[in-house]
Scaffold this motif. Structure first.
Motif, PDB file in Angstrom:
ATOM      1  N   HIS A 164      -1.436   0.367 -10.351  1.00  0.00           N
ATOM      2  CA  HIS A 164      -0.228  -0.975 -10.539  1.00  0.00           C
ATOM      3  C   HIS A 164       0.575   0.074 -11.771  1.00  0.00           C
ATOM      4  O   HIS A 164       1.731   0.012 -12.091  1.00  0.00           O
ATOM      5  CB  HIS A 164      -0.793  -1.802 -12.213  1.00  0.00           C
ATOM      6  N   ARG A 165      -0.023   0.727 -12.401  1.00  0.00           N
ATOM      7  CA  ARG A 165       1.062   2.118 -13.632  1.00  0.00           C
ATOM      8  C   ARG A 165       2.006   2.969 -12.862  1.00  0.00           C
ATOM      9  O   ARG A 165       2.474   2.983 -13.075  1.00  0.00           O
ATOM     10  CB  ARG A 165       0.046   3.045 -13.665  1.00  0.00           C
ATOM     11  N   THR A 166       1.017   3.190 -11.932  1.00  0.00           N
ATOM     12  CA  THR A 166       2.500   4.257 -10.449  1.00  0.00           C
ATOM     13  C   THR A 166       3.796   3.125 -10.028  1.00  0.00           C
ATOM     14  O   THR A 166       4.805   3.395 -10.061  1.00  0.00           O
ATOM     15  CB  THR A 166       0.909   4.723  -9.557  1.00  0.00           C
ATOM     16  N   GLU A 167       3.517   1.799 -10.384  1.00  0.00           N
ATOM     17  CA  GLU A 167       4.043   1.657  -9.649  1.00  0.00           C
ATOM     18  C   GLU A 167       5.532   0.733 -10.922  1.00  0.00           C
ATOM     19  O   GLU A 167       6.591   1.106 -10.646  1.00  0.00           O
ATOM     20  CB  GLU A 167       3.392   0.072  -8.791  1.00  0.00           C
ATOM     21  N   LEU A 168       4.753   0.971 -11.927  1.00  0.00           N
ATOM     22  CA  LEU A 168       5.385   0.368 -12.960  1.00  0.00           C
ATOM     23  C   LEU A 168       6.946   1.496 -13.470  1.00  0.00           C
ATOM     24  O   LEU A 168       7.901   1.009 -13.991  1.00  0.00           O
ATOM     25  CB  LEU A 168       4.895   0.331 -14.252  1.00  0.00           C
ATOM     26  N   ALA A 169       5.726   2.832 -13.254  1.00  0.00           N
ATOM     27  CA  ALA A 169       6.495   4.231 -13.476  1.00  0.00           C
ATOM     28  C   ALA A 169       8.032   3.999 -12.434  1.00  0.00           C
ATOM     29  O   ALA A 169       8.759   4.816 -12.495  1.00  0.00           O
ATOM     30  CB  ALA A 169       5.259   5.311 -13.100  1.00  0.00           C
ATOM     31  N   ASN A 170       7.946   4.534 -11.333  1.00  0.00           N
ATOM     32  CA  ASN A 170       8.894   3.989 -10.016  1.00  0.00           C
ATOM     33  C   ASN A 170       9.462   2.441 -10.448  1.00  0.00           C
ATOM     34  O   ASN A 170      11.091   3.505 -10.340  1.00  0.00           O
ATOM     35  CB  ASN A 170       7.855   3.849  -9.227  1.00  0.00           C
ATOM     36  N   ARG A 188      11.196   6.076  -1.346  1.00  0.00           N
ATOM     37  CA  ARG A 188      10.048   6.935  -0.585  1.00  0.00           C
ATOM     38  C   ARG A 188       8.846   6.784  -1.886  1.00  0.00           C
ATOM     39  O   ARG A 188       7.955   6.659  -1.447  1.00  0.00           O
ATOM     40  CB  ARG A 188      10.517   8.224  -1.053  1.00  0.00           C
ATOM     41  N   VAL A 189       8.543   7.302  -2.802  1.00  0.00           N
ATOM     42  CA  VAL A 189       7.891   6.848  -3.308  1.00  0.00           C
ATOM     43  C   VAL A 189       7.847   5.303  -3.599  1.00  0.00           C
ATOM     44  O   VAL A 189       5.857   4.885  -3.591  1.00  0.00           O
ATOM     45  CB  VAL A 189       8.427   6.851  -5.446  1.00  0.00           C
ATOM     46  N   LYS A 190       7.740   4.327  -3.052  1.00  0.00           N
ATOM     47  CA  LYS A 190       7.223   2.407  -2.834  1.00  0.00           C
ATOM     48  C   LYS A 190       6.734   2.661  -2.086  1.00  0.00           C
ATOM     49  O   LYS A 190       5.628   2.836  -1.659  1.00  0.00           O
ATOM     50  CB  LYS A 190       8.656   2.069  -3.113  1.00  0.00           C
ATOM     51  N   LYS A 191       7.038   3.805  -0.328  1.00  0.00           N
ATOM     52  CA  LYS A 191       6.180   3.689   0.370  1.00  0.00           C
ATOM     53  C   LYS A 191       5.009   4.746   0.481  1.00  0.00           C
ATOM     54  O   LYS A 191       3.830   4.410   0.831  1.00  0.00           O
ATOM     55  CB  LYS A 191       7.199   4.346   1.751  1.00  0.00           C
ATOM     56  N   SER A 192       4.727   5.268  -0.514  1.00  0.00           N
ATOM     57  CA  SER A 192       3.879   6.261  -0.726  1.00  0.00           C
ATOM     58  C   SER A 192       3.230   5.547  -1.348  1.00  0.00           C
ATOM     59  O   SER A 192       1.956   5.623  -1.346  1.00  0.00           O
ATOM     60  CB  SER A 192       4.422   7.477  -1.506  1.00  0.00           C
ATOM     61  N   ILE A 193       3.306   4.525  -2.419  1.00  0.00           N
ATOM     62  CA  ILE A 193       2.753   4.055  -3.364  1.00  0.00           C
ATOM     63  C   ILE A 193       1.514   2.832  -2.190  1.00  0.00           C
ATOM     64  O   ILE A 193       0.235   2.595  -1.850  1.00  0.00           O
ATOM     65  CB  ILE A 193       3.276   3.115  -4.075  1.00  0.00           C
ATOM     66  N   ASN A 194       1.959   2.591  -1.300  1.00  0.00           N
ATOM     67  CA  ASN A 194       2.728   1.215  -0.286  1.00  0.00           C
ATOM     68  C   ASN A 194       0.965   2.086   0.921  1.00  0.00           C
ATOM     69  O   ASN A 194       0.056   1.448   1.056  1.00  0.00           O
ATOM     70  CB  ASN A 194       3.090   0.476   0.081  1.00  0.00           C
ATOM     71  N   GLU A 195       1.191   3.034   1.026  1.00  0.00           N
ATOM     72  CA  GLU A 195       0.152   3.851   2.026  1.00  0.00           C
ATOM     73  C   GLU A 195      -0.825   4.102   1.135  1.00  0.00           C
ATOM     74  O   GLU A 195      -2.323   3.766   2.144  1.00  0.00           O
ATOM     75  CB  GLU A 195       1.227   5.100   2.639  1.00  0.00           C
ATOM     76  N   GLU A 196      -0.329   4.551   0.297  1.00  0.00           N
ATOM     77  CA  GLU A 196      -1.956   4.978  -1.042  1.00  0.00           C
ATOM     78  C   GLU A 196      -2.911   3.794  -0.830  1.00  0.00           C
ATOM     79  O   GLU A 196      -3.977   3.579  -0.783  1.00  0.00           O
ATOM     80  CB  GLU A 196      -1.489   5.521  -1.622  1.00  0.00           C
ATOM     81  N   LYS A 197      -1.584   2.564  -1.313  1.00  0.00           N
ATOM     82  CA  LYS A 197      -2.623   1.051  -0.889  1.00  0.00           C
ATOM     83  C   LYS A 197      -4.007   0.975  -0.047  1.00  0.00           C
ATOM     84  O   LYS A 197      -4.483   0.511  -0.121  1.00  0.00           O
ATOM     85  CB  LYS A 197      -1.912   0.627  -1.399  1.00  0.00           C
ATOM     86  N   ARG A 198      -2.581   0.963   0.826  1.00  0.00           N
ATOM     87  CA  ARG A 198      -3.306   0.767   2.540  1.00  0.00           C
ATOM     88  C   ARG A 198      -4.723   1.570   2.568  1.00  0.00           C
ATOM     89  O   ARG A 198      -5.893   1.693   3.268  1.00  0.00           O
ATOM     90  CB  ARG A 198      -2.304   0.805   3.358  1.00  0.00           C
ATOM     91  N   ASP A 199      -4.713   2.971   2.711  1.00  0.00           N
ATOM     92  CA  ASP A 199      -5.665   2.985   2.029  1.00  0.00           C
ATOM     93  C   ASP A 199      -6.736   3.446   1.852  1.00  0.00           C
ATOM     94  O   ASP A 199      -7.694   3.947   1.990  1.00  0.00           O
ATOM     95  CB  ASP A 199      -5.274   5.115   2.697  1.00  0.00           C
ATOM     96  N   GLY A 200      -6.856   2.510  -0.113  1.00  0.00           N
ATOM     97  CA  GLY A 200      -7.204   2.734  -0.485  1.00  0.00           C
ATOM     98  C   GLY A 200      -8.114   1.399  -0.420  1.00  0.00           C
ATOM     99  O   GLY A 200      -9.097   1.191  -1.012  1.00  0.00           O
ATOM    100  N   GLY A 201      -7.783   0.619   0.636  1.00  0.00           N
ATOM    101  CA  GLY A 201      -8.134  -0.765   0.661  1.00  0.00           C
ATOM    102  C   GLY A 201      -7.256  -1.668   0.158  1.00  0.00           C
ATOM    103  O   GLY A 201      -8.510  -2.841  -0.299  1.00  0.00           O
ATOM    104  N   LEU A 202      -6.629  -1.836  -0.569  1.00  0.00           N
ATOM    105  CA  LEU A 202      -5.755  -2.861  -1.655  1.00  0.00           C
ATOM    106  C   LEU A 202      -5.391  -3.353  -0.061  1.00  0.00           C
ATOM    107  O   LEU A 202      -4.270  -3.400   0.135  1.00  0.00           O
ATOM    108  CB  LEU A 202      -5.284  -2.381  -2.582  1.00  0.00           C
TER     109      LEU A 202
END
Length: 93
Positions: free
Chosen positions: A19-25, A79-93
């Motif tokens: 969430h913090r990373t999304e807000l920073a983006n 690019r950052v949003k795509k990376s965040i979404n991939e991290e969320k998917r890999d993290g199980g969210l």
């Protein structure tokens, strides 16, 4: 399977970090947009309000710079949003 307190805390920490990373983006995108607005305002002021030919040329030169800044900001955001979404998917969210 029961989730332990420590595992729950790790999941909550991960969610908050995402969430913090999304807000920073979003803040970064807004900073790019504010820069674009300032460049366009400066450009228009130089074009319309200044009689000097050299400063009028500078004003016209700022417009493509504003467009480039906008495109870079949008690309960075995507690019950052795509990376965040991939991290969320890999993290199980």
């Amino acid at each position: 399977m029961e989730i332990t307190q420590n595992e729950r805390r790790n999941v909550d920490t991960f969610k908050l970090a995402v969430h913090r990373t999304e807000l920073a983006n979003r803040r970064t995108l807004m900073a790019y947009i504010k820069t674009v607005i300032a460049l366009v305002a400066s450009s228009l002021a130089l074009i319309k309000l200044v009689e000097d030919q050299w400063l009028t040329v500078v004003g016209w030169g700022l417009l493509p710079l504003a467009l480039i800044c906008l495109l870079v900001g949008l690309d960075d955001y995507a690019r950052v949003k795509k990376s965040i979404n991939e991290e969320k998917r890999d993290g199980g969210l």
